[in-house]
Design an enzyme around this catalytic site. Structure first.
Site, PDB file in Angstrom:
ATOM      1  N   GLU A 166     -41.412  12.502-196.599  1.00  0.00           N
ATOM      2  CA  GLU A 166     -40.157  13.257-196.606  1.00  0.00           C
ATOM      3  C   GLU A 166     -38.977  12.486-195.992  1.00  0.00           C
ATOM      4  O   GLU A 166     -38.411  12.887-194.969  1.00  0.00           O
ATOM      5  CB  GLU A 166     -40.340  14.591-195.879  1.00  0.00           C
ATOM      6  CG  GLU A 166     -41.355  15.492-196.525  1.00  0.00           C
ATOM      7  CD  GLU A 166     -41.478  16.858-195.876  1.00  0.00           C
ATOM      8  OE1 GLU A 166     -42.193  17.707-196.421  1.00  0.00           O
ATOM      9  OE2 GLU A 166     -40.852  17.081-194.817  1.00  0.00           O
ATOM     10  N   GLU A 353     -48.394  18.314-199.729  1.00  0.00           N
ATOM     11  CA  GLU A 353     -48.300  19.398-198.747  1.00  0.00           C
ATOM     12  C   GLU A 353     -47.940  20.679-199.473  1.00  0.00           C
ATOM     13  O   GLU A 353     -47.045  20.687-200.319  1.00  0.00           O
ATOM     14  CB  GLU A 353     -47.216  19.141-197.689  1.00  0.00           C
ATOM     15  CG  GLU A 353     -47.530  18.088-196.666  1.00  0.00           C
ATOM     16  CD  GLU A 353     -46.433  17.968-195.606  1.00  0.00           C
ATOM     17  OE1 GLU A 353     -45.720  18.968-195.346  1.00  0.00           O
ATOM     18  OE2 GLU A 353     -46.285  16.873-195.046  1.00  0.00           O
TER      19      GLU A 353
END
Length: 448
Positions: A166, A353
């Site tokens: 991320e 995720e």
């Protein structure tokens, strides 16, 4: 009821991150990270909590691998702490740091679990931040050196490498609105960080492949934007395409550069950088929790996590449920996102995720009956199947998270785990969601 069966070879896994679970912050030569500094700064995390102990995974590796074995997972995605390998971010490797991950990989392989390490899940060595952090080119260059060290030692047992987790969060939450470490609020620095994180990824891909790595990629958290067309395009540029396009197409989106000219002229992009960034990847890691709804509002000020998004506001439609994070539950956003990536970029994906925070703890029977999380996982795993049916090439699903852990600025107040952790005793208790997920894995699918 309909039985949804996943393709042969589809991988099921679970995930964690080093600073969120390891603890042992001052053991075996580990250096300080920006999250150590941030967490020890008054007012930055919930109740001043830190990952100094966390889930004590550093000392409980065997117990935690046994948990994974009981779930039946195919893969485990974890992250390597850069400060354990190079305490100040440069120079030779710390032998004890490398040894820890070496043992972890051996134990995973012995248990029949495919290791999927992430090189960077936000714990930048503090020494780099002292010299400017991700806005500085040196950080990206030294990240390539770090990748070479780790790759040379571990690649023989790694299934898939993930370079960064991320980078949007690292850039915009770390340097834009200051909600994450290092806590800076400098839009120009956030945009420079975007580029240097992209560059770090490209340099790491090359270093890992030179070290014999097989599958290499990056984990992004793209936003599934919904709402008014112009507002969606604006936010999609700064949230998604500013990473998608250089990594997958070798160029930055012109509209993003134009919208951000009042902050920077992008002179940090040097000749040859885009070629370095645009390295072939094997699969794109996708983290997804909730979509974002957007509309125009001329009076809305510029967002610190999206320089250039002046006049755009977020909103949430009525009638939706919310997790403990305040995030709307809408699994159709995951289907739409995976199909969009497939159509626009043609790259295989893996869910690296997906999960939800709910506060449910042990009941009188000692069990954790987290029906809301079970419902969340069920709907989102079904949404992945819908994307596959629509033509998307999705290679696996990784639930976030294996266990409750340090949730960054939220401290220990938010629980994402499918295994409950009593932080006072470190007792692990699989929740009903863990039992549900284990059955999904065993059945290689689920009913809807």
């Amino acid at each position: 009821m309909t039985q949804l069966t996943f393709p042969e070879g589809f991988l099921w896994g679970t995930a964690t991150a080093s600073y969120q679970i390891e603890g042992a912050a001052n053991e075996d030569g580990r250096g300080q990270s920006i999250w150590d500094t941030f967490s020890n700064t008054p007012g930055k995390t919930w109740r001043g909590q830190s990952g100094a102990v966390a889930c004590d995974h550093y000392h409980r590796v065997d117990e935690d691998i046994a948990l994974m074995t009981s779930l039946g997972v195919d893969t485990y995605r974890f992250s390597i702490a850069w400060p354990r390998i190079q305490p100040d971010g440069t120079g030779p490797a710390n032998p004890k740091g490398l040894d820890f991950y070496d043992r972890l990989l051996d134990k995973l392989v012995a248990a029949g679990i495919k290791p999927m390490p992430t090189l960077y899940h936000w714990d930048l060595p503090q020494s780099f931040e002292d010299r400017g952090g991700w806005p500085e080119r040196e950080t990206a260059e030294r990240f390539g050196d770090y990748a070479a060290i780790v790759g040379a030692r571990l690649s023989d047992r790694v299934h898939t490498w993930w370079t960064l987790n991320e980078p949007w969060c690292s850039a915009f939450l770390g340097y834009g609105n200051g909600h994450h470490a290092p806590g800076r609020t400098e839009p120009a620095a956030a945009l420079a960080s975007v580029h240097h994180l992209n560059l770090a990824h490209g340099l790491a891909v090359q270093a890992l492949r030179a070290a014999g790595a097989d599958l290499v990629s990056i984990v992004l958290n793209p936003t599934q934007c919904r709402g008014e067309e112009e507002a969606v395009r604006t936010v999609d540029g700064i949230a998604n395409r500013v990473f998608f396009d250089p990594i997958l197409r070798g160029q930055y989106p012109a509209d993003v550069i134009e919208r951000t000219q009042h902050h920077t002229d992008w002179s940090f992009v040097q000749d040859g950088d885009l070629a370095q960034i645009h390295q072939p990847i094997d699969v794109l890691g996708v983290n997804y929790y909730s979509p974002t709804w957007l509309r125009a509002n001329p009076d809305e000020p510029e967002s610190p996590v999206g320089p250039g998004t002046i006049g755009v506001e977020g909103y949430t439609p009525e009638g939706l449920e919310f997790t403990d994070m305040g995030w709307a539950v809408d699994a159709t956003g995951l289907t739409d996102l995976l199909v969009r990536i497939h159509k626009d970029y043609g790259v295989p994906t893996m869910i690296t995720e997906n999960g939800a925070a709910y506060p449910t703890g042990p009941g009188e029977d000692g069990e954790v009956h987290d029906e809301e999380r079970v419902a969340y996982l069920r709907s989102h795993i079904a949404a992945v199947h819908d994307a596959i049916e629509a033509g998307a090439d999705v290679r696996g699903y990784t639930a976030w998270s294996l266990m409750d852990n340090f949730e960054w600025a939220f401290g220990y107040d938010k629980r994402f785990g499918i295994v409950h952790v009593d932080y006072a005793t470190q007792k692990r208790t699989p929740k009903d969601s863990a039992k549900f997920y284990s059955k999904v894995i065993a059945d290689h699918g689920l009913t809807r």
